[in-house]
Design an enzyme around this catalytic site. Sequence first.
Site, mmCIF file in Angstrom:
data_model
loop_
_atom_site.group_PDB
_atom_site.id
_atom_site.type_symbol
_atom_site.label_atom_id
_atom_site.label_comp_id
_atom_site.label_asym_id
_atom_site.label_seq_id
_atom_site.Cartn_x
_atom_site.Cartn_y
_atom_site.Cartn_z
ATOM 1 N N HIS A 72 2.630 -11.578 -55.858
ATOM 2 C CA HIS A 72 1.471 -10.328 -56.481
ATOM 3 C C HIS A 72 0.546 -10.417 -55.230
ATOM 4 C CE1 HIS A 72 2.576 -10.832 -60.860
ATOM 5 N NE2 HIS A 72 3.543 -10.518 -60.141
ATOM 6 N N CYS A 100 -2.765 -11.421 -63.376
ATOM 7 C CA CYS A 100 -2.084 -11.808 -64.314
ATOM 8 C C CYS A 100 -2.257 -13.495 -64.634
ATOM 9 C CB CYS A 100 -0.373 -11.720 -63.978
ATOM 10 S SG CYS A 100 0.105 -12.841 -62.607
ATOM 11 N N CYS A 130 -1.534 -15.432 -61.421
ATOM 12 C CA CYS A 130 -2.595 -15.170 -60.308
ATOM 13 C C CYS A 130 -3.868 -15.866 -60.708
ATOM 14 C CB CYS A 130 -2.753 -13.713 -60.022
ATOM 15 S SG CYS A 130 -1.447 -12.858 -58.947
ATOM 16 N N GLU A 170 -2.770 -10.942 -55.095
ATOM 17 C CA GLU A 170 -3.838 -11.791 -55.283
ATOM 18 C C GLU A 170 -3.073 -13.226 -54.635
ATOM 19 O OE1 GLU A 170 -2.734 -9.977 -57.551
ATOM 20 O OE2 GLU A 170 -4.105 -10.122 -59.536
HETATM 21 O O1 LIG Z 1 -1.844 -9.856 -61.106
HETATM 22 C C1 LIG Z 1 -0.991 -9.095 -60.761
HETATM 23 C C2 LIG Z 1 -0.078 -8.410 -61.635
HETATM 24 C C3 LIG Z 1 0.936 -7.801 -61.258
HETATM 25 N N1 LIG Z 1 0.945 -7.487 -59.846
HETATM 26 C C4 LIG Z 1 2.210 -6.608 -59.195
HETATM 27 C C5 LIG Z 1 3.449 -7.123 -59.580
HETATM 28 C C6 LIG Z 1 4.252 -5.933 -59.650
HETATM 29 O O2 LIG Z 1 4.648 -5.503 -58.543
HETATM 30 C C7 LIG Z 1 3.310 -4.785 -60.214
HETATM 31 C C8 LIG Z 1 3.535 -4.676 -61.692
HETATM 32 O O3 LIG Z 1 4.570 -3.993 -61.810
HETATM 33 P P1 LIG Z 1 4.572 -3.021 -63.473
HETATM 34 O O4 LIG Z 1 5.696 -2.288 -62.968
HETATM 35 O O5 LIG Z 1 3.532 -2.581 -63.662
HETATM 36 O O6 LIG Z 1 5.290 -4.081 -64.300
HETATM 37 O O7 LIG Z 1 1.982 -5.262 -60.049
HETATM 38 C C9 LIG Z 1 0.120 -8.056 -58.916
HETATM 39 O O8 LIG Z 1 0.222 -7.905 -57.767
HETATM 40 N N2 LIG Z 1 -0.953 -8.658 -59.474
HETATM 41 ZN ZN LIG Z 2 -0.399 -11.736 -60.717
#
Ligand SMILES: O=c1ccn([C@H]2C[C@H](O)[C@@H](COP(=O)(O)O)O2)c(=O)[nH]1
Ligand SMILES: [Zn+2]
Length: 162
Positions: free
Chosen positions: A80, A106, A109, A82
């Site tokens: 991710h 999320c 993170c 972060e």
């Molecule tokens: O905290 C976060 C949450 C998600 N991401 C990234 C991980 C994935 O590449 C996308 C999410 O994909 P979806 O198709 O919307 O489920 O976002 C992040 O970098 N940081």
């Molecule tokens: Zn994340």
Amino acid sequence: MSTKREDYISWDEYFMGVAKLSASRSKDPNTQVGCCIVSQDNKILSMGYNGFPIGCSDDMFPWVREGEDDLKTKYFYTVHSELNAILNYRGGSLEGSKLYVSLFPCNECAKAIIQSGIKEVIYDCNKYDGSSRVQASMMMFDAAGVKYHQYQRSGRKIEIEL
Ligand SMILES: O=c1ccn([C@H]2C[C@H](O)[C@@H](COP(=O)(O)O)O2)c(=O)[nH]1
Ligand SMILES: [Zn+2]
């Protein structure tokens, strides 16, 4: 008499702009996320975007969201934005810093943000608001004293010729 430009961008526009520009490096076809970590005195410390780990080819590993086999979806492999920004930092401690990110963090993170000493999160979009992951992030931020608030968009549009 001063001849200073008056239409320069604010600190918030600058750092969220850097986060969004970083997001444009992502190969994720669905959600591109960018992040910019900033010191208390407004120096950029690190940046990141969501992508696969070093050595894991963007062309070999999957970018799809769903499939019968979890191993063929992106979720097992994506770092991710972060976490990439935290891991990209080579300067020592991130204690007391601020993190600008284009998507609300999320729960995974959130844990990394808390443990690295980041004290404030400024996010743009929260498209997964209400999800268990986002609720867990908020609970952990509240418990750990990490402040978070949504970026207030100015409406300014910047075109960059590259
Ligand atoms: O905290 C976060 C949450 C998600 N991401 C990234 C991980 C994935 O590449 C996308 C999410 O994909 P979806 O198709 O919307 O489920 O976002 C992040 O970098 N940081
Ligand atoms: Zn994340």
